[in-house]
Design a protein around this motif. Sequence first.
Motif, short mmCIF file in Angstrom:
data_model
loop_
_atom_site.label_atom_id
_atom_site.label_comp_id
_atom_site.label_asym_id
_atom_site.label_seq_id
_atom_site.Cartn_x
_atom_site.Cartn_y
_atom_site.Cartn_z
N VAL A 108 0.89 -1.23 -0.05
CA VAL A 108 -0.02 -0.05 0.00
C VAL A 108 0.83 1.28 -0.22
O VAL A 108 0.61 2.28 -0.73
N ALA A 109 1.97 1.26 0.75
CA ALA A 109 2.87 2.25 0.86
C ALA A 109 3.54 2.61 -0.51
O ALA A 109 3.65 3.70 -0.89
N ASP A 110 3.75 1.54 -1.04
CA ASP A 110 4.33 1.71 -2.52
C ASP A 110 3.19 2.41 -3.41
O ASP A 110 3.74 3.01 -4.51
N ASP A 111 2.11 1.96 -3.47
CA ASP A 111 1.00 2.30 -4.23
C ASP A 111 0.84 3.89 -4.07
O ASP A 111 0.71 4.69 -4.64
N VAL A 112 0.79 4.50 -2.79
CA VAL A 112 0.51 5.77 -2.39
C VAL A 112 1.59 6.67 -2.92
O VAL A 112 1.59 7.60 -3.45
N THR A 113 2.97 6.13 -2.92
CA THR A 113 4.09 6.74 -3.42
C THR A 113 4.07 6.91 -4.80
O THR A 113 4.40 7.66 -5.29
N ALA A 114 3.71 5.63 -5.44
CA ALA A 114 3.45 5.64 -7.09
C ALA A 114 2.45 6.53 -7.35
O ALA A 114 2.79 7.55 -8.33
N HIS A 115 1.53 6.81 -6.61
CA HIS A 115 0.38 7.78 -6.94
C HIS A 115 0.68 9.39 -6.82
O HIS A 115 0.83 10.24 -7.53
N ALA A 116 1.65 9.49 -5.92
CA ALA A 116 2.35 10.71 -5.56
C ALA A 116 3.31 11.18 -6.74
O ALA A 116 2.95 12.42 -7.16
N ASP A 117 4.00 10.17 -7.06
CA ASP A 117 4.96 10.46 -8.22
C ASP A 117 4.49 10.83 -9.40
O ASP A 117 4.91 11.71 -10.03
#
Length: 60
Positions: free
Chosen positions: A3-12
Amino acid sequence: MTVADDVTAHADELYRIHLRHLDDCQTCRTQDDCERGTRLRRAVRAARLTTDARPRRSTT
């Protein structure tokens, strides 16, 4: 992917969209604010804050 990776990918992705907007928008290039640029900047900031607020998983 966590989930943290998804959130980071979304922010990027939001950041990339914002950068493309800055390149394309004549108003933003002349240091004026436009409504879309302001919304994108706020969305990027909120996504980054969400990423930073998430607890980190221990790697040990």
